[in-house]
Design an enzyme around this catalytic site. Structure first.
Site, PDB file in Angstrom:
ATOM      1  N   HIS A 201       6.063  -2.344  -3.605  1.00 22.18           N
ATOM      2  CA  HIS A 201       4.652  -1.957  -3.605  1.00 22.18           C
ATOM      3  C   HIS A 201       3.761  -3.182  -3.689  1.00 22.18           C
ATOM      4  CE1 HIS A 201       4.915   2.358  -3.745  1.00 22.18           C
ATOM      5  NE2 HIS A 201       5.560   2.405  -4.903  1.00 22.18           N
TER       6      HIS A 201
ATOM      7  N   HIS B  37       3.384  -5.088  -0.535  1.00 21.67           N
ATOM      8  CA  HIS B  37       2.502  -4.376   0.390  1.00 21.67           C
ATOM      9  C   HIS B  37       1.054  -4.786   0.150  1.00 21.67           C
ATOM     10  CE1 HIS B  37       1.813  -0.167   2.432  1.00 21.67           C
ATOM     11  NE2 HIS B  37       1.508  -1.171   3.221  1.00 21.67           N
TER      12      HIS B  37
ATOM     13  N   HIS C 233      11.777  -1.830  -6.561  1.00 24.70           N
ATOM     14  CA  HIS C 233      10.870  -0.806  -6.033  1.00 24.70           C
ATOM     15  C   HIS C 233       9.413  -1.204  -6.260  1.00 24.70           C
ATOM     16  CE1 HIS C 233       9.740   3.514  -5.242  1.00 24.70           C
ATOM     17  NE2 HIS C 233       8.688   3.134  -5.946  1.00 24.70           N
ATOM     18  N   GLU C 234       9.073  -1.549  -7.486  1.00 24.49           N
ATOM     19  CA  GLU C 234       7.684  -1.890  -7.784  1.00 24.49           C
ATOM     20  C   GLU C 234       7.260  -3.172  -7.073  1.00 24.49           C
ATOM     21  OE1 GLU C 234       5.913   0.320  -8.972  1.00 24.49           O
ATOM     22  OE2 GLU C 234       7.528   1.597  -9.695  1.00 24.49           O
TER      23      GLU C 234
END
Length: 710
Positions: free
Chosen positions: A503, A506, A499-500
């Site tokens: 980010h 991105h 998940h991290e």
């Protein structure tokens, strides 16, 4: 990775040089390799004051511009870079506050906080600056700008207006005061959460109380006790604290009801007692509501969401209530079945359960229904291979490669010995796209949870100017290495790492020529899409086999265990679904309906708001709001935005159907996701970016199907 970091360094000339010389103002240093060891408490005041001086000087040049000599470069372009040094210094200090809290640093941060907060709030409230921005934005020259420049002008003007730029002087002053006070309050909220978390520990000296706990949890507790000289091999004792890798296994596995109760009660005291956040919460809510009213909005929800995908607090509330209605029956079934199960196992009548019982009995029932224990997966998830496999997945999808640097040999400074450093390259042209730090293990000086952040936002190449690489980080509080074994994660921790990293990608794959529109600077209810879509790769056999290998034998997860894992995936999924909805509901109601709740007991308000969102328990639970850092530890953060986790889940479940249909590791799909989502930042509206990738608007059904709730 096939190619070593060192061989790449020798063959490329695009890497920034290492900053080795002492810097007069290290917090402001533009060295790509941040001199962390120089960022000490005694430097904070001088460095940040220098950053303030430079920012004020830059802004004065903007104020002094004659109105007939305005251009994009000397207005919006100049504003974009006017606070670079201060942003850099303040961002580094806030990062250190998160990962390396100490008394001297905290005192300096709090001393500077009112001044820094007031300065940032003053920019949008400055009449001279706003006049020049508005004058240029309304000029014929603005209509001749490129599309990306037009978007930056529009986004900047909207942000200024939402911050109070169009207000009369007296109201501007009040908005500035509110922002400064919010900064102080939310900083204190976060400190209270950290301090109350660290204030409690439990030493267990009776091995019988550990019955039911996984071996990994027992070993971790023993190691913590030894590290504090509370135990030896001859006289073992076990230390537990309120960090999740320590607390979580107790609530899930410990047979000793009194042990679970003791830790549950301690966890409920985070943000209470000597560190009570109750008054802070009410004052923050009042100030946010007052600010919204001054700016002409009905409530803080409408102010905050008017430029996000939801557009209004009412839309976010309707979204939450709609999902609640869809899963309410399944949630009630979960509760009833768990109560019935406990009654059967204890030869009693079904009854309301204690909050420290639910996780324990839920785990017992899951193991019985599916013959599946999460701990059986842990040996297959050593941290380093998980990271390497994750890097392999994204390398194949996005045509990049990721290589670790030896921080010791190359003198790359870090803030702690656990920190690692990596470079990310574009395979197409061998460009360095960016670099990042990782910091995965808990410690007393580090806040809880997991997060990603950015230090530097780079720029794509332009003309004869080479690419400026990005710099970011991802942090967490995962299970630590114990007894010479590697750090062995549970599956939920693996999902968090993925998940991290979503980010972080991105940020690192941003390819926008205006920094403020790059990377994660997107609508808040869109920002979780790149992170949550990464979690899907933790459930696919094809991708799991790339990183889920037994730390001792190297074997992949046996098929029988994999099938059990899939079968148990949606066990009590309505309960997990409802918990996330409940936090979003609490967040929204507190902000949208402050007039209804003002002056009342926080726990009573919590129970009223969430009456249909949580199971009845035999012991009431204090409101989670007191430790809800997402919502109350920054002036805005996830305030009236916690719903966006579920909003983005709708997007990620729907978007991942394209990967499933066209190939989980199909590089064409990956390149499309990189091109239309990851690289574009906020250069276009979020709904437009999504349609560019999927060819249509998002659909709700894939999320309900994935959760087994369709």
């Amino acid at each position: 990775m096939a190619e070593s970091a060192n061989s790449t360094l020798e063959s490329t000339s695009i890497l920034p040089s290492l900053g080795c010389m002492p810097n007069a103002h290290p917090f402001l240093s533009d060295d790509f390799y941040i001199p962390w060891s120089q960022l000490t408490a005694d430097r904070i005041e001088a460095d940040l004051n220098e950053g303030l001086r430079l920012a004020k000087e830059n802004l004065q040049q903007l104020r002094d511009l004659p109105l007939d000599q305005l251009s994009y470069d000397n207005t919006f372009g100049a504003l974009e870079s006017s606070t670079d040094e201060l942003d850099r210094g303040w961002g580094r200090l806030q990062h250190l506050d998160s990962v390396n809290d100490n008394e001297a640093q905290r005192a300096q941060l709090n001393a500077m906080l009112p001044t820094i907060s007031a300065f940032y709030a003053s920019i949008a409230l400055d009449e001279e600056i706003w006049q020049r921005l508005k004058t240029f934005a309304d000029s014929p020259a603005a209509s001749q700008l490129s599309e990306i420049q037009k978007r930056f002008v529009d986004e900047t003007c909207s942000s200024f207006i939402d911050s109070g730029a169009a207000l009369p002087a007296d109201k501007k002053q009040r908005v500035s005061e509110i922002q400064s006070r919010l900064s102080e309050l939310t900083q204190k909220f976060g400190e209270n959460v950290l301090d109350s978390t660290n204030a409690w520990e439990l030493v267990v000296d009776d091995a019988a109380r550990l019955a039911g706990l996984p071996e990994s949890a027992i070993a971790g507790a023993l190691a913590m006790a030894k590290a504090k000289n509370l135990a030896t091999d001859d006289e073992p004792k076990w230390l537990f604290n309120l960090q999740y890798p320590s607390m979580g296994p107790v609530l899930q596995y410990a047979d000793d009801d009194s042990l679970r109760k003791e830790i549950w009660q301690a966890n409920c005291q985070i943000g209470l007692g000597d560190y009570d956040n109750t008054d802070i919460i009410w004052e923050v809510l009042e100030l946010r509501h007052e600010k919204a009213g001054i700016l002409g909005f009905q409530d803080f929800g409408d102010l905050t969401l008017n430029r996000r995908m939801a557009k209004s607090g009412a839309t976010a509330m309707n979204f939450t209530n709609d999902l609640h209605a869809r899963i309410q029956d399944a949630f009630k079934d979960d509760v009833d079945q768990l109560r019935q199960y406990k009654a059967e196992k204890t030869s009693s009548q079904p009854e309301t359960m204690q909050p420290w019982e639910t996780g324990y009995w839920a785990e017992k029932r899951r193991q019985e229904l599916y013959d599946f224990d999460e701990e059986a997966l842990r040996p297959y998830f050593p941290m380093q291979p998980v990271m390497e496999g994750m890097f392999h997945i994204v390398s194949q999808l996005y045509n990049i490669r990721i290589q670790e640097r030896d921080t010791s040999a190359e003198k790359i400074d870090t803030w702690h010995e656990d920190v690692q450093f990596f470079d990310i390259f574009d395979n197409q042209n061998d460009e360095l796209l960016g670099s990042f730090y990782t910091d995965w293990y808990p410690r007393a000086s580090k806040r809880g949870g997991a997060w990603m952040n950015s230090f530097e936002t780079g720029l794509p190449p332009a003309g004869d100017q080479p690419r400026q690489p990005h710099l970011g980080l991802m942090c967490g509080n995962m299970t630590k290495p114990v007894d010479g074994k590697p750090a062995l994660l549970n599956h939920r921790e693996v999902e968090t790492v993925f998940h991290e990293f979503g980010h972080l990608l991105h940020h690192l794959l941003g390819d926008v020529e205006i920094k403020s529109l790059s990377g994660t600077n997107v609508a808040w209810d869109f920002v979780e899409l790149p992170s949550q879509i990464m979690e899907n790769f933790c459930w696919e056999r094809q991708t799991l086999d790339l990183f889920a290998r037994h730390y001792d034998t190297g074997e992949t997860i046996p098929e029988e265990l994999f099938q059990k894992m899939l079968a148990a995936r949606n066990y009590m999924s309505a309960t997990g679904f409802m918990r996330q909805l409940s936090i979003g509901k609490l967040d929204l109601e507190l902000h949208l309906s402050i007039d209804q709740f003002r002056g009342r007991d926080l726990d009573e308000v919590d129970r009223e708001i969430l009456a249909d969102y949580r199971a009845e328990l035999a012991t009431e639970t204090p409101s989670i709001a007191r430790r809800l850092s997402h919502v109350f530890s920054s002036p805005t953060g996830y305030a009236v935005g916690y719903y966006s986790y579920k909003w983005a889940e709708v997007l990620d479940a729907d978007a991942f159907t394209r990967f499933q249909q066209e190939g989980i590791l199909n590089p064409e799909v990956g390149q499309a996701f990189r091109q239309h989502i990851l690289s574009k930042g906020n250069s276009k509206p979020a709904d437009e970016l999504y349609r560019n990738f999927m060819g249509r608007d998002p659909e709700l059904t894939p999320l309900l199907e994935r959760s087994g709730l369709a």
